[in-house]
Write a protein that holds these residues in place. Structure first.
Motif, PDB file in Angstrom:
ATOM      1  N   MET A   1      22.877  82.074 -50.576  1.00  0.00           N
ATOM      2  CA  MET A   1      21.914  81.724 -51.619  1.00  0.00           C
ATOM      3  C   MET A   1      22.506  82.069 -52.976  1.00  0.00           C
ATOM      4  SD  MET A   1      18.008  83.129 -52.186  1.00  0.00           S
ATOM      5  CE  MET A   1      18.369  84.535 -53.220  1.00  0.00           C
ATOM      6  N   LYS A   2      22.207  81.251 -53.976  1.00  0.00           N
ATOM      7  CA  LYS A   2      22.575  81.607 -55.338  1.00  0.00           C
ATOM      8  C   LYS A   2      21.407  81.352 -56.272  1.00  0.00           C
ATOM      9  CE  LYS A   2      24.788  77.327 -56.973  1.00  0.00           C
ATOM     10  NZ  LYS A   2      26.035  76.744 -57.517  1.00  0.00           N
ATOM     11  N   GLU A  46      19.018  78.331 -54.971  1.00  0.00           N
ATOM     12  CA  GLU A  46      19.633  77.364 -54.059  1.00  0.00           C
ATOM     13  C   GLU A  46      20.099  78.063 -52.797  1.00  0.00           C
ATOM     14  OE1 GLU A  46      23.403  74.200 -53.883  1.00  0.00           O
ATOM     15  OE2 GLU A  46      22.747  75.043 -55.808  1.00  0.00           O
ATOM     16  N   ILE A  47      19.765  77.499 -51.640  1.00  0.00           N
ATOM     17  CA  ILE A  47      20.185  78.078 -50.374  1.00  0.00           C
ATOM     18  C   ILE A  47      21.395  77.322 -49.835  1.00  0.00           C
ATOM     19  CG2 ILE A  47      17.952  79.067 -49.770  1.00  0.00           C
ATOM     20  CD1 ILE A  47      17.379  76.629 -48.048  1.00  0.00           C
ATOM     21  N   VAL A  48      22.032  77.893 -48.822  1.00  0.00           N
ATOM     22  CA  VAL A  48      23.299  77.333 -48.340  1.00  0.00           C
ATOM     23  C   VAL A  48      23.134  75.927 -47.795  1.00  0.00           C
ATOM     24  CG1 VAL A  48      24.349  79.565 -47.887  1.00  0.00           C
ATOM     25  CG2 VAL A  48      22.965  78.499 -46.110  1.00  0.00           C
ATOM     26  N   GLN A  49      21.942  75.573 -47.343  1.00  0.00           N
ATOM     27  CA  GLN A  49      21.704  74.225 -46.842  1.00  0.00           C
ATOM     28  C   GLN A  49      21.650  73.198 -47.971  1.00  0.00           C
ATOM     29  OE1 GLN A  49      20.018  76.949 -46.067  1.00  0.00           O
ATOM     30  NE2 GLN A  49      19.804  77.137 -43.851  1.00  0.00           N
ATOM     31  N   GLY A  50      21.681  73.666 -49.226  1.00  0.00           N
ATOM     32  CA  GLY A  50      21.704  72.765 -50.369  1.00  0.00           C
ATOM     33  C   GLY A  50      20.367  72.535 -51.034  1.00  0.00           C
ATOM     34  N   ALA A 261      25.308  85.152 -57.036  1.00  0.00           N
ATOM     35  CA  ALA A 261      25.600  84.679 -55.681  1.00  0.00           C
ATOM     36  C   ALA A 261      25.141  85.743 -54.699  1.00  0.00           C
ATOM     37  CB  ALA A 261      27.094  84.405 -55.516  1.00  0.00           C
ATOM     38  N   ALA A 263      24.541  86.915 -50.690  1.00  0.00           N
ATOM     39  CA  ALA A 263      24.926  86.700 -49.295  1.00  0.00           C
ATOM     40  C   ALA A 263      23.670  86.741 -48.427  1.00  0.00           C
ATOM     41  CB  ALA A 263      25.918  87.780 -48.852  1.00  0.00           C
ATOM     42  N   SER A 264      23.377  85.597 -47.809  1.00  0.00           N
ATOM     43  CA  SER A 264      22.227  85.506 -46.897  1.00  0.00           C
ATOM     44  C   SER A 264      20.938  85.995 -47.541  1.00  0.00           C
ATOM     45  CB  SER A 264      22.500  86.298 -45.614  1.00  0.00           C
ATOM     46  OG  SER A 264      23.651  85.818 -44.964  1.00  0.00           O
TER      47      SER A 264
END
Length: 269
Positions: A1-2, A46-50, A261, A263-264
């Motif tokens: 996630m950022k 924003e999460i890692v899935q976009g 940024a 992490a998780s």
């Protein structure tokens, strides 16, 4: 996630309109320091899935999204209905076009009522296939709830903002508290164990009826003990170099375009 800090300024931004030569009232802020130039406060998560969650639509939203190279969002959450947090609403129509659909708008019933009164056209049903106006789908929420917005689990809590309440957010170990002057025990419970906290700090020495000053924020930090605290919603007293040199370890000034940024959805760097 950022997390991207789109804007980190108060309701009038930095510099404010005015100044001896009309080039802006910078107050105590050095005009030569780019990080002192602040647009109105907002973030994108924003999460890692976009998927992306936009928090508030400031009057500077168009430029913020362009400057931060954010190509679209999946939902919007409004912390409250003050002008510096909602009046970029018309540019949501472009976000609608990018997404190809109406966007969910999460807010309290009171905030949605005020927004519907002022921007009723944005909450009318979509008339496919075009987006000639913003189209939002009202999603009423309440403090104390945990909601799913743009695929992100968000815990909501109430904050005292003087004459109104605002929504604070807790996402994993990240916390966001714009526009706040006092926190109650429920808010402290929601923020307990927070790793990275972005928090309103409008001014240094004086007090304000609706925004926290530096002494207040440092008292909250002493209680919550986050690893990292990032100040936002800063006015013209809050010079970036002064804060760099005088804030205690673990506390820093945010700036427009700053990216955290995480992490998780936990530790942010």
């Amino acid at each position: 996630m950022k997390v991207t800090l789109l804007g980190t300024g108060g309701s009038a931004g930095v510099p404010m309109i005015g100044g001896a030569d009309g080039g802006g009232d910078w107050g105590a802020c050095d005009p030569g320091e780019p990080r002192n130039r602040r647009t109105r406060t907002s973030i994108v998560v924003e999460i890692v899935q976009g998927q992306r969650l936009l928090v508030d639509t400031s009057p500077d939203m168009r430029g913020q999204l362009l400057d931060c190279r954010i190509a679209g969002v999946d939902a919007v959450l409004f912390t409250h209905a003050h002008a510096d947090h909602i009046t970029g609403l018309d540019d949501v129509r472009i976000l609608n076009r990018i997404a190809g659909r109406p966007l969910a708008a999460f807010a309290t019933a009171e905030t949605l009522a005020e927004m519907t009164h002022r921007f009723g056209y944005a909450f009318r049903a979509w008339e496919p296939p075009h987006f000639y106006r913003p189209v939002l789908e009202a999603k009423p929420v309440r403090p104390g709830e945990t909601i799913e917005a743009a695929g992100i689990s968000v815990r909501l809590f109430a904050q005292n903002h003087g004459r109104v309440e605002t929504l604070g957010l807790r996402i994993g170990d990240f916390g966001y508290s714009t526009d706040v002057v006092a926190l109650d025990e429920a808010a402290f419970a929601a923020l307990a164990g927070v790793d990275t906290w972005v928090v309103d700090c409008f001014l240094r020495g004086d007090t304000h009826f609706s925004h926290a000053n530096l002494d207040t924020v440092l008292g909250w930090v002493d209680r919550l003990k986050p690893r990292r605290t990032v100040l936002t919603h800063m006015g013209t007293e809050m010079d970036w170099a002064w804060m760099r040199d005088n804030l205690p370890p673990g506390v820093e000034a945010g700036f427009d375009g700053m990216v955290l940024a995480c992490a998780s959805a936990r530790r942010c760097v």
